[in-house]
Design an enzyme around this catalytic site. Structure first.
Site, PDB file in Angstrom:
ATOM      1  N   GLY A  14      32.563  27.832  42.896  1.00  0.00           N
ATOM      2  CA  GLY A  14      33.774  27.201  43.415  1.00  0.00           C
ATOM      3  C   GLY A  14      34.086  25.834  42.853  1.00  0.00           C
ATOM      4  N   ARG A  67      39.910  49.401  46.874  1.00  0.00           N
ATOM      5  CA  ARG A  67      40.412  48.100  46.408  1.00  0.00           C
ATOM      6  C   ARG A  67      41.728  47.759  47.120  1.00  0.00           C
ATOM      7  NH1 ARG A  67      39.094  45.478  42.022  1.00  0.00           N
ATOM      8  NH2 ARG A  67      38.122  47.319  41.110  1.00  0.00           N
ATOM      9  N   MET A  92      35.609  37.451  41.232  1.00  0.00           N
ATOM     10  CA  MET A  92      35.121  38.503  40.343  1.00  0.00           C
ATOM     11  C   MET A  92      35.649  39.886  40.725  1.00  0.00           C
ATOM     12  SD  MET A  92      33.505  36.630  38.316  1.00  0.00           S
ATOM     13  CE  MET A  92      32.470  37.688  37.306  1.00  0.00           C
ATOM     14  N   ARG A  93      36.947  39.944  40.998  1.00  0.00           N
ATOM     15  CA  ARG A  93      37.574  41.214  41.368  1.00  0.00           C
ATOM     16  C   ARG A  93      38.904  41.339  40.652  1.00  0.00           C
ATOM     17  NH1 ARG A  93      35.625  45.043  44.368  1.00  0.00           N
ATOM     18  NH2 ARG A  93      37.544  45.332  45.548  1.00  0.00           N
ATOM     19  N   LEU A  95      42.750  42.559  40.747  1.00  0.00           N
ATOM     20  CA  LEU A  95      43.720  42.681  41.843  1.00  0.00           C
ATOM     21  C   LEU A  95      44.533  43.960  41.675  1.00  0.00           C
ATOM     22  CD1 LEU A  95      45.109  39.049  42.192  1.00  0.00           C
ATOM     23  CD2 LEU A  95      43.121  40.092  43.291  1.00  0.00           C
ATOM     24  N   HIS A 111      40.419  31.255  32.839  1.00  0.00           N
ATOM     25  CA  HIS A 111      39.456  32.011  32.044  1.00  0.00           C
ATOM     26  C   HIS A 111      38.820  31.058  31.025  1.00  0.00           C
ATOM     27  CE1 HIS A 111      37.605  35.501  30.277  1.00  0.00           C
ATOM     28  NE2 HIS A 111      37.933  35.017  29.097  1.00  0.00           N
ATOM     29  N   GLU A 145      46.765  43.677  33.725  1.00  0.00           N
ATOM     30  CA  GLU A 145      45.674  43.801  32.754  1.00  0.00           C
ATOM     31  C   GLU A 145      44.721  42.613  32.871  1.00  0.00           C
ATOM     32  OE1 GLU A 145      46.887  44.873  28.711  1.00  0.00           O
ATOM     33  OE2 GLU A 145      48.803  45.412  29.592  1.00  0.00           O
ATOM     34  N   GLU A 176      38.196  22.961  32.231  1.00  0.00           N
ATOM     35  CA  GLU A 176      38.827  23.822  33.245  1.00  0.00           C
ATOM     36  C   GLU A 176      39.302  22.988  34.429  1.00  0.00           C
ATOM     37  OE1 GLU A 176      36.716  27.430  34.373  1.00  0.00           O
ATOM     38  OE2 GLU A 176      35.516  27.305  32.549  1.00  0.00           O
TER      39      GLU A 176
HETATM   40  C1  GRF Z   1      34.827  29.585  35.508  1.00  0.00           C
HETATM   41  O1  GRF Z   1      34.211  29.446  34.261  1.00  0.00           O
HETATM   42  C2  GRF Z   1      36.144  30.306  35.377  1.00  0.00           C
HETATM   43  O2  GRF Z   1      36.789  30.043  34.186  1.00  0.00           O
HETATM   44  C3  GRF Z   1      35.718  31.757  35.433  1.00  0.00           C
HETATM   45  O3  GRF Z   1      34.674  31.791  36.368  1.00  0.00           O
HETATM   46  C4  GRF Z   1      34.051  30.514  36.430  1.00  0.00           C
HETATM   47  C5  GRF Z   1      34.117  30.073  37.848  1.00  0.00           C
HETATM   48  O4  GRF Z   1      33.431  28.875  38.067  1.00  0.00           O
HETATM   49  N1  GRF Z   1      36.839  32.601  35.766  1.00  0.00           N
HETATM   50  P1  GRF Z   1      33.624  28.105  39.436  1.00  0.00           P
HETATM   51  O5  GRF Z   1      33.240  29.099  40.541  1.00  0.00           O
HETATM   52  O6  GRF Z   1      35.047  27.686  39.544  1.00  0.00           O
HETATM   53  O7  GRF Z   1      32.679  26.961  39.388  1.00  0.00           O
END
Ligand code: GRF
Length: 207
Positions: A14, A67, A92-93, A95, A111, A145, A176
């Site tokens: 997170g 789902r 990690m899903r 949609l 990403h 996608e 990020e």
């Molecule tokens: C990040 O690297 C994000 O780009 C990817 O998953 C990771 C999540 O990290 N989709 P966090 O849970 O925000 O620390």
């Protein structure tokens, strides 16, 4: 400026969720995180959110038959919290189309590569193993996608000779944490539309 209610979906650490919360609280993003949803009760990000006064909700996907049903429960929770925009942050899903229809053009993802290079899992390692000299991160709209929708913001990161996949991932992660607030700022403060996969800002906003 009006405040937009954001929902953040996580499955783990997170840190991007934290970056979004901090950016909202600092006034950099005209939004407020109204709900953090995790599909995993063990996600460390949940504790941080709760400690920081943000409503949280755990909806384990294994509790649902499909789902579609799980997504319907997530959408209901987001709606009850008044959420207008959804930020995937290490969720990690995939949609379902019904989720995307419920928040049309209002779902973002981050990403850890310069898409369209290295979609999917472990993107930083994929980039490092491939031997690219530049990688980075991408904030994009979510479509049907994987890691594919229109790009909002990208930030590049140089790959240094001494890098490992982990050291590269750490530098990408710090970018990020800037990119997600930048993307939200852009989309929430300016009129925009999507044209030919491009986010076109209508009022002369400069990157
Ligand atoms: C990040 O690297 C994000 O780009 C990817 O998953 C990771 C999540 O990290 N989709 P966090 O849970 O925000 O620390």
């Amino acid at each position: 400026m009006a405040t937009t209610k954001l929902g953040v979906l996580i499955s783990g650490r997170g840190s991007n969720m934290q970056a979004i919360v901090r950016a909202c609280r600092a006034g950099r993003v005209p939004g407020e995180v109204a709900l953090v949803v995790s599909n995993k009760a063990s996600a460390p990000g949940l504790a941080w959110a709760a400690e920081n006064g943000i409503p949280t909700c755990v909806l384990p996907h294994r509790d649902y038959a499909s789902r579609k049903e799980h997504d319907a429960a997530v959408v209901s929770a987001l709606r009850r919290a008044g959420v207008e925009w959804v930020c995937l942050a290490g969720y990690m899903r995939l949609l379902s189309p019904s989720f995307l229809a419920a928040f049309e053009q209002r779902v973002l993802n981050i990403h850890p590569s310069l898409l369209p290079a290295f979609p999917g899992l472990d993107a930083q390692r994929q980039a490092w193993e491939y031997g690219v000299r530049i990688s980075g991160c991408t904030v994009h709209f979510v479509d049907r996608e994987l890691d594919h929708g229109p790009i909002v913001v990208q930030r590049s990161v140089r790959v240094e000779d001494g890098d490992t996949a982990d050291s590269l991932a750490a530098r990408i992660l710090s970018q990020e944490h800037e990119a997600y607030p930048d993307a939200l700022h852009l989309l929430l403060t300016q009129p925009w539309r999507i044209e030919n996969r491009r986010v076109v800002v209508l009022a002369g906003w400069q990157h």
